[in-house]
Scaffold this active site. Structure first.
Site, mmCIF file in Angstrom:
data_model
loop_
_atom_site.group_PDB
_atom_site.id
_atom_site.type_symbol
_atom_site.label_atom_id
_atom_site.label_comp_id
_atom_site.label_asym_id
_atom_site.label_seq_id
_atom_site.Cartn_x
_atom_site.Cartn_y
_atom_site.Cartn_z
ATOM 1 N N CYS A 68 0.919 -1.242 0.012
ATOM 2 C CA CYS A 68 -0.036 -0.082 0.121
ATOM 3 C C CYS A 68 0.902 1.174 0.032
ATOM 4 O O CYS A 68 1.826 1.295 1.008
ATOM 5 C CB CYS A 68 -0.889 -0.084 1.283
HETATM 6 N N1 MHO Z 1 -6.508 -1.410 3.121
HETATM 7 C C1 MHO Z 1 -6.591 -0.075 2.576
HETATM 8 C C2 MHO Z 1 -5.861 -0.111 1.368
HETATM 9 C C3 MHO Z 1 -5.321 1.457 0.904
HETATM 10 S S1 MHO Z 1 -4.545 1.310 -0.328
HETATM 11 C C4 MHO Z 1 -3.948 2.586 -0.965
HETATM 12 C C5 MHO Z 1 -8.208 0.424 2.360
HETATM 13 O O1 MHO Z 1 -8.661 -0.131 3.250
HETATM 14 O O2 MHO Z 1 -8.471 1.073 1.652
HETATM 15 O O3 MHO Z 1 -4.242 0.494 -1.275
#
Ligand code: MHO
Length: 218
Positions: free
Chosen positions: A21
């Site tokens: 991420c």
């Molecule tokens: N687990 C995160 C991922 C964000 S990312 C920028 C979410 O809940 O959006 O991949």
């Protein structure tokens, strides 16, 4: 509005990494000495005009502007290997894959060697892909300096516009420190050299200390 040094003109090189991420990576690299600016986006694939909800075969990457006199590409690679959200030896979706996008032959050579060294350290196969940097598609504004954006009042006080979220050294540094990356010593030096106002410096310092060593991941 306080006059902080948003955009420095130091010569720089670029590095681009995918390692999970991108919110975390924006903060991790941003707080490092010698990193001037970071931004997050989609790259490495072929899908035209990727967006978060539809990035196709692209990967979440962080693009780093760094001063090679202060931090080397090898230093950046060390951070790369040590901070993958999902590792680099298990198969995961391309969105979060381990990816080095090189910007010149030197980065390519150093990366190839580094991948070999990492492979030599373990029995698992290193799945990191190495490819030339192609088009970089900026991620949506709300993804840029994600940790800093939790504190909108700071953006307002410093005049950090959506454009500056990707271009400002101040935004880059504060985003890292707020997430708990970086040392108090470097923080104090940056506060001085960047002209961060006291009220913001005190607040960010508390965040740095409270979040230090905490999980950076999303
Ligand atoms: N687990 C995160 C991922 C964000 S990312 C920028 C979410 O809940 O959006 O991949």
């Amino acid at each position: 509005m306080p006059s902080v040094a948003h955009e420095a003109t130091t010569p720089f090189k670029k590095a681009t990494f995918g390692m999970g991420c991108f919110w975390a990576n924006d903060a991790l690299f941003g707080a490092q000495r010698g990193v001037l600016r970071t931004r997050v986006g989609y790259s490495g694939g072929t899908t035209p005009n990727p967006v978060y909800k539809n990035m196709g075969d692209h990967t979440e990457v962080v693009e780093i502007d760094y001063d090679p006199k202060i931090i080397s590409f090898e230093d950046l690679l060390e951070l790369f290997w040590n901070n993958h959200e999902y590792g680099f030896t298990t198969v995961i979706k391309r969105q979060y894959m381990s990816l080095i996008l090189y910007h010149d032959e030197e980065q390519k050579r150093v990366s190839e060697l580094s991948i070999k060294i990492e492979a030599g350290k373990r029995n698992d196969k290193v799945l990191t892909e190495l490819a030339p940097a192609g088009p970089f598609y900026q991620a949506e504004d709300y993804h840029q300096k994600y940790r800093l954006q939790k504190h909108q009042w700071i953006l307002e006080e410093l005049g950090i516009t959506p454009d500056l979220l990707q271009k400002s050294t101040v935004a880059t540094k504060l985003n890292g420190y707020i997430a708990g990356v970086g040392t108090p010593k470097n923080f104090e030096e940056d506060v001085k050299s960047l002209g961060i106002p006291d009220k913001i410096a005190s607040f960010v310092k508390i965040q740095l200390l409270e979040n230090e060593g905490g999980s950076l991941y999303c």
